[in-house]
Structure formats: C-alpha cells, structure tokens
Design a protein around this motif. Structure first.
Motif, PDB file in Angstrom:
ATOM      1  N   PHE A   1       0.819  -1.204   0.000  1.00  0.00           N
ATOM      2  CA  PHE A   1       0.000   0.000   0.000  1.00  0.00           C
ATOM      3  C   PHE A   1       0.860   1.263   0.000  1.00  0.00           C
ATOM      4  O   PHE A   1       0.439   2.310  -0.510  1.00  0.00           O
ATOM      5  CB  PHE A   1      -0.925   0.024   1.219  1.00  0.00           C
ATOM      6  N   ALA A   2       2.058   1.164   0.574  1.00  0.00           N
ATOM      7  CA  ALA A   2       2.933   2.331   0.634  1.00  0.00           C
ATOM      8  C   ALA A   2       3.371   2.785  -0.751  1.00  0.00           C
ATOM      9  O   ALA A   2       3.799   3.932  -0.919  1.00  0.00           O
ATOM     10  CB  ALA A   2       4.164   2.025   1.491  1.00  0.00           C
ATOM     11  N   GLY A   3       3.269   1.914  -1.743  1.00  0.00           N
ATOM     12  CA  GLY A   3       3.632   2.306  -3.095  1.00  0.00           C
ATOM     13  C   GLY A   3       2.826   3.493  -3.588  1.00  0.00           C
ATOM     14  O   GLY A   3       3.357   4.384  -4.272  1.00  0.00           O
ATOM     15  N   GLY A   4       1.541   3.531  -3.230  1.00  0.00           N
ATOM     16  CA  GLY A   4       0.724   4.671  -3.623  1.00  0.00           C
ATOM     17  C   GLY A   4       1.230   5.957  -3.004  1.00  0.00           C
ATOM     18  O   GLY A   4       1.193   7.025  -3.635  1.00  0.00           O
ATOM     19  N   GLY A   5       1.742   5.865  -1.774  1.00  0.00           N
ATOM     20  CA  GLY A   5       2.288   7.044  -1.126  1.00  0.00           C
ATOM     21  C   GLY A   5       3.589   7.503  -1.761  1.00  0.00           C
ATOM     22  O   GLY A   5       3.842   8.701  -1.909  1.00  0.00           O
ATOM     23  N   VAL A   6       4.432   6.530  -2.129  1.00  0.00           N
ATOM     24  CA  VAL A   6       5.699   6.880  -2.799  1.00  0.00           C
ATOM     25  C   VAL A   6       5.411   7.568  -4.127  1.00  0.00           C
ATOM     26  O   VAL A   6       5.979   8.625  -4.447  1.00  0.00           O
ATOM     27  CB  VAL A   6       6.561   5.622  -3.009  1.00  0.00           C
ATOM     28  N   GLY A   7       4.520   6.964  -4.929  1.00  0.00           N
ATOM     29  CA  GLY A   7       4.143   7.594  -6.184  1.00  0.00           C
ATOM     30  C   GLY A   7       3.459   8.930  -5.954  1.00  0.00           C
ATOM     31  O   GLY A   7       3.680   9.890  -6.705  1.00  0.00           O
ATOM     32  N   GLY A   8       2.644   8.990  -4.898  1.00  0.00           N
ATOM     33  CA  GLY A   8       1.960  10.232  -4.582  1.00  0.00           C
ATOM     34  C   GLY A   8       2.901  11.332  -4.135  1.00  0.00           C
ATOM     35  O   GLY A   8       2.562  12.521  -4.220  1.00  0.00           O
ATOM     36  N   PHE A   9       4.078  10.977  -3.634  1.00  0.00           N
ATOM     37  CA  PHE A   9       5.083  11.969  -3.257  1.00  0.00           C
ATOM     38  C   PHE A   9       5.872  12.465  -4.466  1.00  0.00           C
ATOM     39  O   PHE A   9       6.043  13.668  -4.677  1.00  0.00           O
ATOM     40  CB  PHE A   9       6.044  11.384  -2.222  1.00  0.00           C
ATOM     41  N   VAL A  10       6.318  11.539  -5.290  1.00  0.00           N
ATOM     42  CA  VAL A  10       7.198  11.889  -6.413  1.00  0.00           C
ATOM     43  C   VAL A  10       6.408  12.446  -7.593  1.00  0.00           C
ATOM     44  O   VAL A  10       6.789  13.464  -8.192  1.00  0.00           O
ATOM     45  CB  VAL A  10       8.020  10.658  -6.852  1.00  0.00           C
ATOM     46  N   PHE A  11       5.295  11.808  -7.921  1.00  0.00           N
ATOM     47  CA  PHE A  11       4.613  12.125  -9.165  1.00  0.00           C
ATOM     48  C   PHE A  11       4.021  13.543  -9.229  1.00  0.00           C
ATOM     49  O   PHE A  11       4.060  14.166 -10.291  1.00  0.00           O
ATOM     50  CB  PHE A  11       3.527  11.092  -9.457  1.00  0.00           C
ATOM     51  N   PRO A  12       3.428  14.092  -8.154  1.00  0.00           N
ATOM     52  CA  PRO A  12       2.929  15.471  -8.276  1.00  0.00           C
ATOM     53  C   PRO A  12       4.013  16.470  -8.664  1.00  0.00           C
ATOM     54  O   PRO A  12       3.762  17.381  -9.472  1.00  0.00           O
ATOM     55  CB  PRO A  12       2.373  15.763  -6.879  1.00  0.00           C
ATOM     56  N   LEU A  13       5.212  16.300  -8.117  1.00  0.00           N
ATOM     57  CA  LEU A  13       6.304  17.205  -8.467  1.00  0.00           C
ATOM     58  C   LEU A  13       6.738  17.010  -9.913  1.00  0.00           C
ATOM     59  O   LEU A  13       6.990  17.973 -10.640  1.00  0.00           O
ATOM     60  CB  LEU A  13       7.488  16.974  -7.523  1.00  0.00           C
ATOM     61  N   VAL A  14       6.794  15.751 -10.339  1.00  0.00           N
ATOM     62  CA  VAL A  14       7.177  15.470 -11.729  1.00  0.00           C
ATOM     63  C   VAL A  14       6.098  15.965 -12.686  1.00  0.00           C
ATOM     64  O   VAL A  14       6.404  16.600 -13.713  1.00  0.00           O
ATOM     65  CB  VAL A  14       7.416  13.958 -11.918  1.00  0.00           C
ATOM     66  N   VAL A  15       4.843  15.694 -12.357  1.00  0.00           N
ATOM     67  CA  VAL A  15       3.741  16.122 -13.223  1.00  0.00           C
ATOM     68  C   VAL A  15       3.697  17.643 -13.317  1.00  0.00           C
ATOM     69  O   VAL A  15       3.502  18.211 -14.404  1.00  0.00           O
ATOM     70  CB  VAL A  15       2.405  15.564 -12.696  1.00  0.00           C
ATOM     71  N   GLU A  16       3.868  18.328 -12.195  1.00  0.00           N
ATOM     72  CA  GLU A  16       3.865  19.792 -12.209  1.00  0.00           C
ATOM     73  C   GLU A  16       4.982  20.336 -13.091  1.00  0.00           C
ATOM     74  O   GLU A  16       4.770  21.273 -13.876  1.00  0.00           O
ATOM     75  CB  GLU A  16       4.015  20.324 -10.780  1.00  0.00           C
ATOM     76  N   ALA A  17       6.161  19.742 -12.992  1.00  0.00           N
ATOM     77  CA  ALA A  17       7.281  20.189 -13.826  1.00  0.00           C
ATOM     78  C   ALA A  17       6.999  19.950 -15.303  1.00  0.00           C
ATOM     79  O   ALA A  17       7.269  20.817 -16.154  1.00  0.00           O
ATOM     80  CB  ALA A  17       8.562  19.470 -13.403  1.00  0.00           C
ATOM     81  N   LEU A  18       6.429  18.793 -15.624  1.00  0.00           N
ATOM     82  CA  LEU A  18       6.121  18.491 -17.022  1.00  0.00           C
ATOM     83  C   LEU A  18       5.004  19.389 -17.571  1.00  0.00           C
ATOM     84  O   LEU A  18       5.095  19.893 -18.690  1.00  0.00           O
ATOM     85  CB  LEU A  18       5.729  17.025 -17.165  1.00  0.00           C
ATOM     86  N   LEU A  19       3.969  19.585 -16.766  1.00  0.00           N
ATOM     87  CA  LEU A  19       2.861  20.418 -17.219  1.00  0.00           C
ATOM     88  C   LEU A  19       3.304  21.844 -17.494  1.00  0.00           C
ATOM     89  O   LEU A  19       2.872  22.474 -18.470  1.00  0.00           O
ATOM     90  CB  LEU A  19       1.737  20.413 -16.176  1.00  0.00           C
ATOM     91  N   SER A  20       4.151  22.369 -16.647  1.00  0.00           N
ATOM     92  CA  SER A  20       4.590  23.753 -16.816  1.00  0.00           C
ATOM     93  C   SER A  20       5.528  23.928 -18.009  1.00  0.00           C
ATOM     94  O   SER A  20       5.657  25.031 -18.540  1.00  0.00           O
ATOM     95  CB  SER A  20       5.284  24.242 -15.539  1.00  0.00           C
ATOM     96  N   ARG A  21       6.179  22.851 -18.441  1.00  0.00           N
ATOM     97  CA  ARG A  21       7.153  22.944 -19.522  1.00  0.00           C
ATOM     98  C   ARG A  21       6.626  22.473 -20.877  1.00  0.00           C
ATOM     99  O   ARG A  21       6.900  23.089 -21.909  1.00  0.00           O
ATOM    100  CB  ARG A  21       8.414  22.144 -19.157  1.00  0.00           C
ATOM    101  N   ILE A  22       5.865  21.383 -20.879  1.00  0.00           N
ATOM    102  CA  ILE A  22       5.450  20.812 -22.167  1.00  0.00           C
ATOM    103  C   ILE A  22       3.942  20.668 -22.300  1.00  0.00           C
ATOM    104  O   ILE A  22       3.458  20.197 -23.323  1.00  0.00           O
ATOM    105  CB  ILE A  22       6.126  19.438 -22.401  1.00  0.00           C
ATOM    106  N   GLY A  23       3.180  21.062 -21.286  1.00  0.00           N
ATOM    107  CA  GLY A  23       1.729  20.976 -21.374  1.00  0.00           C
ATOM    108  C   GLY A  23       1.197  19.586 -21.071  1.00  0.00           C
ATOM    109  O   GLY A  23       1.948  18.618 -20.940  1.00  0.00           O
ATOM    110  N   PHE A  24      -0.140  19.509 -20.981  1.00  0.00           N
ATOM    111  CA  PHE A  24      -0.733  18.241 -20.538  1.00  0.00           C
ATOM    112  C   PHE A  24      -0.665  17.162 -21.612  1.00  0.00           C
ATOM    113  O   PHE A  24      -0.630  15.967 -21.294  1.00  0.00           O
ATOM    114  CB  PHE A  24      -2.186  18.465 -20.092  1.00  0.00           C
ATOM    115  N   ARG A  25      -0.630  17.539 -22.892  1.00  0.00           N
ATOM    116  CA  ARG A  25      -0.676  16.524 -23.947  1.00  0.00           C
ATOM    117  C   ARG A  25       0.592  15.664 -23.935  1.00  0.00           C
ATOM    118  O   ARG A  25       0.521  14.429 -23.917  1.00  0.00           O
ATOM    119  CB  ARG A  25      -0.879  17.196 -25.303  1.00  0.00           C
ATOM    120  N   TRP A  26       1.740  16.285 -23.955  1.00  0.00           N
ATOM    121  CA  TRP A  26       2.972  15.513 -23.946  1.00  0.00           C
ATOM    122  C   TRP A  26       3.250  14.896 -22.574  1.00  0.00           C
ATOM    123  O   TRP A  26       3.917  13.862 -22.483  1.00  0.00           O
ATOM    124  CB  TRP A  26       4.147  16.367 -24.410  1.00  0.00           C
TER     125      TRP A  26
END
Length: 481
Positions: free
Chosen positions: A206-231
């Motif tokens: 179950f902790a895997g969801g927490g690990v992904g939940g920690f890393v992925f928002p930061l990665v997604v935010e960086a990607l969204l701000s640079r290349i948009g939601f499509r890429w």
C-alpha cells in the motif's frame, strides 16, 4: 503426520481427495505457521484441479518469507506506485485543467469528477474481478496484461482530446478500469504468500501509492509547466508501458493455477453460502471505511487547489506530495501495528487525529508551514487507514476464511462510492463557500474552503465514533479494543 491427518479430515469434509502431491506440500510447509484454516483454504482451492498422478512431487514456495514472496511484494509495490500514485496526483492536473486551455471554461465540478471517477471504479471493480477470478483463475494473467493495455491507451488517447466529457471517459473511466485490472490480482494473491506477516506485507504494498503520490505530483507539475498536458500524458503512457510490464512479470500465484478439463466444471461465478455479510463486524467496518473515505478523498483532491490560493503552483504540488508521502509511513507503521494490536484501536487513533488536524490546522492555515504540517499529519493518519483492511476482512469471514477476499472487495466497493460522493459534496460546498458573505468563513478556511473543512472534520469525527461499533461487533475476538 498430524498435519497429514488434518488435511485428510478437511479433504473428506469438503468432498475432496488429498493426493500425494498435496500431502507432500502440507508436510513440507513450515509447521508452526500453518493452521487448519490455511489447510482448509488450500484444500478448497484444489477441488477437481489436482495435478495428474504423474506430476512431480514438490513443495510450494514458503510463505511469510523467501525471495519469491518478497519479489511478489516488490512487484505489487511498483504497480501500486504507478497506478495509485498517478491517480493521487490528479489534484495537480485539476489545478492545471481549470486554469489552462482547452478546459479552463469547463465546469469545475466536471473537471473535479475525473480523478474521483477513476478511483471509484478501481475500488468497485475489485468485487467483480474477485468473482471472475474465482471461476477463471487461469485468466488472471490475461487480466493483468489487458489492464495494462487499457491504462496505457487511456493515457495516450487523453492527450488528443479537447472536450471534458471525453476526458472524463478516458482519464476517468478507462483509466480506472485498466488500473483496477492491474491492481486487484496482486492484492487477491497476497494471502497466498503471507499469513503471519500479512499486515506488514500489505502495508509495504500500500505504501507504493504514497511513494508515487510523493514523487509524481512534483514530476507532473514540472512536465505540465514545460510541455503541457498533452505531452505529459504521452510520456506517462510510455513510462507506464515499460515499468508496468516488468512489474506484472513478478505477480505470480504461490499455489499452482488450476487446470480445467472436460468433465471438470469450473466453480460458480458467485460464491455459494457466503456468510461474511451476516456478521455485524462486516457492516460496522464497512460503514467506518466508507465514512473514512468521505473525509479522506476531498483532502486528497483539494489540498493542492487550496494551497494554490495562497502560494505558487509548485508549492501546491509540494503540499500534495507531502500529503501522499506521509501515507507511506502511515501505511507501513499501521500495517506493522495491526499485526500486534487490535485494529479498532488503530482506526480510532487515525480517525481522531484526522478530525483534530482538519479542524485545527487546515481551518486556520494561512501559511505554507501550517499547510505542510496539516498535509503530513492528515496524510499519514488517513493514508495509513487501509492497512487494517486485511485484518477486518479476516474477522468478517470468521469461520469461512476462503471468503476473506470477497469480503475485502465488498468493503472497498462501498468505499468507491465515497471516493465519488466525498469530492462531489466538497465541490458543491466549495462553490457555496466562495459565494458566502459570512465573516466566519473569511477567517476560517481561506478561499471559501470553510464549509469543506467543516465537512471533512465532521466526517472524521463520526468515523472515530464508528470504530467503537467495530470493536463492539468483534464479539468472538479478544481483545476487542
């Protein structure tokens, strides 16, 4: 010999023969960890699919340890990380969709429903999959690969749409169906690999969801701000195809998969003589689990949006990351303590802590420090709550341990309803809070979040009271609380 005799009695009781293969398996299993309930589950699973007489006699892999058992946990952890971690990052997508084209003019309630829809489907489809795999256990691998394909296609096709209705269908419904098809097989096989350490093993998974939940928002935010939601979605589709495919290879049953031939009918789709739904502990726990979902998922969805009202989008993603990552510690610790303490005690502490943190920290939060403190406390206590699920399902099954998985999926199906209702209710309360001229909600709950905070705190308070009913319902278990 005592175990062989016990196996023979159980086999006779349920109308099954126990051949040399099964006797060799039971006699070589670690005797201190094996009880009659485990033997009965094992014998029940064989039915008429016992190997032919010329099959080589060998022992099953050990449970509660060994490289195969921990490889299984590692595979489940990775799948949990990428499936639930991505869904728990939806708050970042929501903040982006409501402020960038082509969705910024769409209904905020519609956009807010995308993430919870996927979560609700993943929760509720577990019950259907448990019935399906009871009748077709040899199709479990196909379920995993089909789920991965659907998940990847949903991400890829979502990157081409410009209509929120299509986004709900693809990133909500299709993503949820595919994620559930990958997630539930690993969860249903866990009891085959772990008995005495089941709480710890489930906590790690179950902790895997927490690990992904920690890393992925930061990665997604960086990607969204640079290349948009499509890429961003296209890159995630490729990443999921590679990592998910490798992880699926590690999801293997411990007990040989039955082979059905002509003249050997498959089990019924719906299990016969289910008893768990007649036990008060099942209904008390189901109500408690539903209430906990009603208070947890609104925070998961809106903590990034709330933070963005007083800080930058990066700070909002950080708050969501802290919220999700705190669940890692909570899930492992609560899983560990569930193996040692009565689980109603753990549920009570979790719900009460969530209640106090919502009313006192979130309600008066006007600085990043306070928001981050709330994210860690509420995320850790609320995120660790599911670690008691296996213990409660075992209690619900009672003298029918083979029904524990069905009881577990039935409980989570009910929680899937909370994953939708909680965020929808919060969306409506947030709109009302923003329109309200009440001075109370201008000082308590910034940005119109006052009604949402009161709703979350109240649900958590009722959850803590409901755990007392769970303790009282465990009439045949000591200690109860």
């Amino acid at each position: 010999m005592a175990m062989i005799t016990e196996a023979s009695k159980i086999g006779s009781k349920i109308g099954l023969g126990v051949d040399a293969y099964e006797l060799s398996v039971i006699s070589k299993a670690p005797e201190p960890a094996v009880d009659s309930s485990w033997v009965e589950q094992r014998a029940s699973s064989l039915r008429s699919d016992l190997p032919d007489s010329d099959t080589a006699v060998h022992a099953l892999p050990p449970f509660d340890g060994g490289w195969r058992a921990w490889t299984f946990v590692a595979a489940g952890f990775v799948l949990e990380t990428f499936i639930w971690g991505f869904n728990y990052s939806y708050g970042v997508f929501q903040n982006y969709y409501t402020s960038h084209p082509p969705f910024e003019q769409s209904s905020h309630v519609a956009v807010a429903s995308i993430g919870p829809t996927g979560l609700a489907i993943m929760f509720t489809e577990g019950l259907l999959l448990s019935f399906f795999h009871t009748r077709y256990p040899d199709y479990m691998k196909y379920t995993l690969w089909t789920g991965l394909t659907l998940f990847v296609l949903a991400l890829l096709l979502s990157s081409f749409v410009s209509d929120v209705a299509l986004l709900i269908f693809l990133q909500g419904i299709c993503l949820g169906v595919g994620g559930g098809m990958m997630y539930w097989p690993s969860l249903s096989l866990l009891p085959e690999w772990f008995v005495q350490r089941r709480g710890l093993a489930s906590g790690i998974m179950f902790a895997g969801g927490g690990v992904g939940g920690f890393v992925f928002p930061l990665v997604v935010e960086a990607l969204l701000s640079r290349i948009g939601f499509r890429w961003t979605l296209r890159i995630w589709a490729l990443l999921m195809a590679v990592v998910g495919g490798v992880a699926i290879l590690g999801v293997r049953p411990r007990v040989p998969v039955p082979k059905f031939h002509a003249g050997h009918p498959r089990p019924a789709f719906f299990p016969a003589n289910t008893q768990f739904h007649k036990r008060p502990v099942f209904w008390c726990f189901t109500l408690t689990y539903w209430l906990q979902g009603m208070c947890f998922y609104p925070v998961s969805l809106y903590i990034a949006v709330f933070t963005a009202t007083i800080a930058s989008p990066l700070s909002a993603a950080t708050a969501l990351s802290l919220f999700n990552s705190a669940g890692v510690i909570g899930q492992v610790l609560m899983g560990y303590f569930t193996d040692r303490w009565p689980y109603p005690r753990i549920m009570f502490g979790s719900a009460l802590g969530c209640c106090l943190s919502a009313f006192l920290l979130w309600g008066f939060a006007d600085t990043l420090g306070t928001i981050f403190a709330f994210a860690v406390l509420f995320g850790g206590l609320g995120g660790g709550f599911p670690s008691v699920l296996f213990a409660a399902a075992t209690d619900s099954a009672g003298a029918n341990p083979e029904q524990a998985t069905t009881a577990l999926t039935a409980v989570t199906a009910i929680k899937g309803i909370a994953a939708v209702l909680g965020p929808i209710a919060s969306s409506l309360l947030l709109e009302a809070g923003k329109k309200s001229s009440s001075s109370a909600f201008t000082t308590y709950g910034k940005g119109g979040f006052g009604p949402v905070i009161v709703f979350v705190g109240s649900c958590a308070a009722v959850t803590s009271l409901s755990t007392l009913a769970v303790a009282a319902a465990r009439l045949d278990v000591r200690p109860r609380f």
